[in-house]
Design an enzyme around this catalytic site. Structure first.
Site, PDB file in Angstrom:
ATOM      1  N   HIS A 226       2.188   0.193   9.524  1.00 42.94           N
ATOM      2  CA  HIS A 226       3.221  -0.381   8.658  1.00 42.94           C
ATOM      3  C   HIS A 226       2.743  -1.772   8.232  1.00 42.94           C
ATOM      4  O   HIS A 226       3.211  -2.797   8.701  1.00 42.94           O
ATOM      5  CB  HIS A 226       4.565  -0.454   9.393  1.00 42.94           C
TER       6      HIS A 226
ATOM      7  N   ASP B 161       8.825   2.869   4.248  1.00 40.61           N
ATOM      8  CA  ASP B 161       7.703   3.094   3.329  1.00 40.61           C
ATOM      9  C   ASP B 161       7.788   4.502   2.721  1.00 40.61           C
ATOM     10  O   ASP B 161       7.530   4.702   1.532  1.00 40.61           O
ATOM     11  CB  ASP B 161       6.379   2.926   4.081  1.00 40.61           C
TER      12      ASP B 161
END
Length: 334
Positions: free
Chosen positions: A187, A159
């Protein structure tokens, strides 16, 4: 040449591992002087696939790779390992509730945590990739009480890299010119990609991303959404999940644990929240900005948090609290 280190990869017959193993074995992560033994764990039906992976690793003729051990037994896989990269997990099937997914994964990561506790070196560094990564990591850590909590981390580097790349694309610079983006929290699609402390090098000069981009609505809108939903977008386009970029992120994450973060830069990692100064509840596996030195991470302290950020950070913490409650229920009954 130093002594070989033992590196375990679980879910080793899967897509991400296939992209990862070559980089590990050729020295991209632990350095060109560090020989290693690769231990590949997967479920019994995948053992013939692993035979093929071993053949390929042999055919790469890599000077650092001393041995490859393929197994479906935890007591073999976790024995005396230095690093565990836990990629394998139960994927979400169509129509599956998040609760069902959590339950299936608690079983896997409770068992692997217990195996770490029993067989691995106490200095082992554990990186959890398999989703839901934060809560899987917390489950493994709780099931391995003799290994320091700080030795467990989960992957939010993918990410982090996605956030860097989006800013770089927007400004027409290299991703290397962008630093200090932050992924806060889970996440999952509640994660908060934070640009407010990020810097970018434009025409040789380092400036804040906010002043470089000069577009408040993009930064607070599309930028965040693109990063949050990038995994789903890849699956939609490729009909498979992001394996190449995930493998690259794992390499970045583990290399930083091994060699430390560059001076003046921080990275995002899911770590135990105990002792953080950002008001995130204790005993969560939450993604924070960290710096790493001598294989030890520390929170980046003292970053000012505005109201916009606060709200997003709390929202993802709330989701992690709920996941944890469900997981803890399952841990005690599993």
């Amino acid at each position: 040449m130093s002594e070989p280190i033992k590196v375990l990869v679980t879910g080793a017959a899967g897509q991400i591992a296939y992209s990862l193993l070559y980089s590990l074995a050729k020295g991209d992560v632990f350095g060109k002087e560090q020989p290693l033994v690769l231990v590949l764990l997967d479920i019994t039906p995948m053992m013939t696939v692993l035979d093929g992976v071993i053949m390929e690793l042999q055919d790469c003729a890599l000077s650092l790779l001393r041995e490859v051990i393929a197994t479906d037994k935890e007591e073999v896989a976790f024995k005396d390992i230095d690093v565990a990269i836990l990629v394998g997990s139960m994927p979400r099937r169509e129509g599956m509730e998040r609760k069902d997914l959590l339950k299936a994964n608690v079983k896997i990561f409770k068992s692997q945590g217990a195996a770490l506790d029993k067989y691995a070196k106490k200095t082992v560094k554990v990186v959890v990739v398999g989703n839901p990564a934060n809560t899987n990591c917390l489950t493994a850590s709780k099931s391995a009480p003799s290994i320091p909590k700080e030795n467990f981390s989960c992957l939010t580097r993918l990410d982090h890299n996605r956030a860097k790349a989006q800013i770089a694309l927007r400004l027409g610079v290299s991703a290397n010119d962008v630093k200090n983006v932050i992924i806060w929290g889970n996440h999952s699609s509640t994660q908060y990609p934070d640009f407010t402390h990020a810097k970018v090098k434009v025409q040789g000069k380092e400036v804040g991303v906010y002043e470089a981009v000069k577009d408040d609505s993009w930064l607070k809108g599309d930028f965040i959404t693109i990063v949050q939903q990038r995994g789903a977008a890849v699956i939609k386009a490729r009909k498979l999940s992001s394996a190449m970029s995930a493998a690259k992120a794992i390499c970045d994450h583990v290399r930083d644990i091994w060699f430390g973060t560059p001076e003046g830069e921080f990275v995002s990692m899911g770590v135990i929240s105990d002792g953080n100064s950002y008001g995130i509840p204790e005993d969560l596996l939450y993604s924070f900005p960290v710096v790493i030195k001598d294989k030890t991470w520390k929170f980046v302290e003292g970053l000012p948090i505005n109201d916009f950020s606060r709200e997003k950070m709390d929202l993802t913490a709330k989701e992690l609290m709920e996941e944890k409650e469900t997981a803890v229920e399952f841990i005690s009954s599993a």
